[in-house]
Design a protein around this motif. Structure first.
Motif, PDB file in Angstrom:
ATOM      1  N   SER A 156      36.619  37.124  36.868  1.00 18.95           N
ATOM      2  CA  SER A 156      37.187  38.448  36.600  1.00 18.95           C
ATOM      3  C   SER A 156      36.534  39.515  37.466  1.00 18.95           C
ATOM      4  N   THR A 157      35.238  39.399  37.633  1.00 19.40           N
ATOM      5  CA  THR A 157      34.525  40.390  38.447  1.00 19.40           C
ATOM      6  C   THR A 157      34.989  40.324  39.897  1.00 19.40           C
TER       7      THR A 157
ATOM      8  N   LYS B 201      38.377  41.964  40.032  1.00 21.22           N
ATOM      9  CA  LYS B 201      38.230  43.425  39.880  1.00 21.22           C
ATOM     10  C   LYS B 201      37.661  44.051  41.144  1.00 21.22           C
TER      11      LYS B 201
ATOM     12  N   ALA C 115      40.338  44.358  43.565  1.00 20.80           N
ATOM     13  CA  ALA C 115      41.272  45.418  43.182  1.00 20.80           C
ATOM     14  C   ALA C 115      40.621  46.798  43.298  1.00 20.80           C
TER      15      ALA C 115
ATOM     16  N   LEU D 169      38.051  47.880  41.444  1.00 19.46           N
ATOM     17  CA  LEU D 169      37.771  48.411  40.112  1.00 19.46           C
ATOM     18  C   LEU D 169      36.313  48.235  39.664  1.00 19.46           C
ATOM     19  N   VAL D 170      35.528  47.554  40.483  1.00 19.05           N
ATOM     20  CA  VAL D 170      34.085  47.558  40.210  1.00 19.05           C
ATOM     21  C   VAL D 170      33.338  47.922  41.481  1.00 19.05           C
TER      22      VAL D 170
ATOM     23  N   TYR E 175      47.439  44.302  40.294  1.00 20.00           N
ATOM     24  CA  TYR E 175      46.403  43.630  39.518  1.00 20.00           C
ATOM     25  C   TYR E 175      46.807  43.554  38.050  1.00 20.00           C
TER      26      TYR E 175
ATOM     27  N   PRO F  17      45.223  42.848  34.576  1.00 18.73           N
ATOM     28  CA  PRO F  17      43.964  42.585  33.875  1.00 18.73           C
ATOM     29  C   PRO F  17      44.179  41.606  32.719  1.00 18.73           C
TER      30      PRO F  17
ATOM     31  N   THR G 217      46.523  46.840  28.819  1.00 16.51           N
ATOM     32  CA  THR G 217      46.119  48.236  28.947  1.00 16.51           C
ATOM     33  C   THR G 217      47.277  49.177  28.618  1.00 16.51           C
TER      34      THR G 217
ATOM     35  N   ASP H 252      44.652  37.952  36.293  1.00 14.33           N
ATOM     36  CA  ASP H 252      43.473  37.501  35.557  1.00 14.33           C
ATOM     37  C   ASP H 252      43.906  36.829  34.250  1.00 14.33           C
TER      38      ASP H 252
END
Lengths: 232, 123
Positions: A41-42, A45, A48, A50-51, A74, A76, A80, A148
């Motif tokens: 996931s990381t 992200k 994308a 996002l981290v 993306y 998730p 959301t 994901d």
């Protein structure tokens, strides 16, 4: 192309990405496999945008992901979208937000997956919810699609429908689809390229048929072996 | 049908078609599934299907006509060769097994004759 160079990310003491060097091949359906907590996931992200990485970098077609938002779709793992929305409302939101929204594609996939766009998420089953979220993600003509755990918590029939929807949607050579999942079985034949992660590192990498040919084993067995070696 | 997860999928797609050719399920001139339909139906990566189709084209088993589809073009000679190869393969493993079990050629021939007749009378 999405390229990771010496990418590291930690959450407290956990190293989710440990000096990852990786180039995701263009135009392929890529399986990002690995046990829970491997860093899948990381990695998605980070691709994308996002981290924030602690060190190293990730680039999408030569630029940082934040500057390539329009090329990245993306999905998730956690929903959301507001649960009281209908699919239609969510589609309108997406259409307003993304320039590459393809309404024809959206309607075709809805029909193919037997979804009614007047349905509220609160009324939807888990499978319907998962299918609707996927339709919304795929309706964009994004060059890179990052999914994901698109199969988590849904029944086998809905999984099959989602797999078929992915094949249907995929335009060869023009889209790169990355599917992160710990449930390999369902998409074993669907992915062309394999990236296996364990403990924040890439441990197996390559063309799926080549790996089967070289090892004389299924992707699942190769993964299990890599996992056993990795945990020693 | 389910693919064997431990062997390259593209090879199995070719074998699937060869088998259909040898058993007569597919004949010269027949149209086979488009790559896209095959991929969807069997939930296989479209590029893997493309690889298999390309190889079948290179082998001269099928031909793709732009905008029309993919058609079987196998010749009698090719079919004969495929069948011979498959028969050789089956015979080879059968003979090895019988040898391992200690049967003589004469015994094997008698057994083959008897079993063949039994099978024939069933039908």
């Amino acid at each position: 192309m999405i390229i990771f160079e010496k990418a590291s990310k930690s959450f407290g003491r956990t190293l989710a990405l440990n000096n990852v060097n990786l180039a995701l091949p263009e135009g392929k359906i890529i399986g990002l496999f690995g046990p829970n907590g491997a860093g899948k996931s990381t990695l998605l992200k980070a691709a994308a945008g996002l981290v924030r990485l602690n060190s190293g970098q990730v680039t999408v077609d030569g630029k940082i992901p934040q500057q390539r938002r329009s090329k990245l779709a993306y999905l998730p793992e956690q929903n959301t979208l507001p649960p009281n929305w209908t699919i239609k409302r969510a589609a309108e939101f997406y259409r307003a937000f993304f320039d590459d929204w393809d309404n024809e594609r959206y309607e075709k996939q809805l029909e193919f997956l037997n979804l009614k766009d007047g349905m509220r998420f609160t009324r939807a089953s888990r499978g319907q919810w998962a299918k609707a979220r996927l339709v919304l993600t795929l309706a964009r003509q994004a060059r890179y699609i990052l999914l994901d755990e698109p199969f988590s918590g849904i029944d086998i029939l809905a999984r099959e429908e989602i797999s078929k929807a992915l094949v249907r949607d995929y335009s060869e050579g023009q889209q790169t689809i990355v599917i992160a999942t710990h449930e390999i079985d369902e998409i074993e034949n669907l992915v062309e390229h394999i990236v296996f992660m364990d403990n924040g590192r890439i441990t197996v990498l390559g063309d799926a048929d080549e790996l089967r040919h070289q090892e004389g084993k299924s992707i699942v067995s190769i993964m299990k072996e890599a996992f056993r070696h990795g945990s020693k | 049908m389910d693919f064997d997860a431990a062997r390259p999928i593209y090879l199995q797609i070719i074998e699937l078609h060869k088998r259909a050719l040898m058993t007569g399920k597919l004949k010269s001139g027949d149209q086979i599934l488009s790559q896209r339909n095959f991929a969807e139906q069997y939930k296989v990566n479209p590029n893997t299907v493309q690889r298999a189709y390309r190889e079948m084209e290179a082998l001269g088993l099928v031909e793709t006509l732009r905008g029309q589809g993919t058609f079987v073009t196998v010749t009698k000679k090719q079919l004969r060769t495929m069948k011979d190869e498959t028969a050789n393969h089956a015979l080879h493993s059968f003979i090895c097994e019988m040898k391992t079990l200690g049967f003589t050629l004469a015994e094997v021939l008698t057994q083959v004759q008897e079993t063949w007749e039994k099978e024939a009378s069933k039908r």
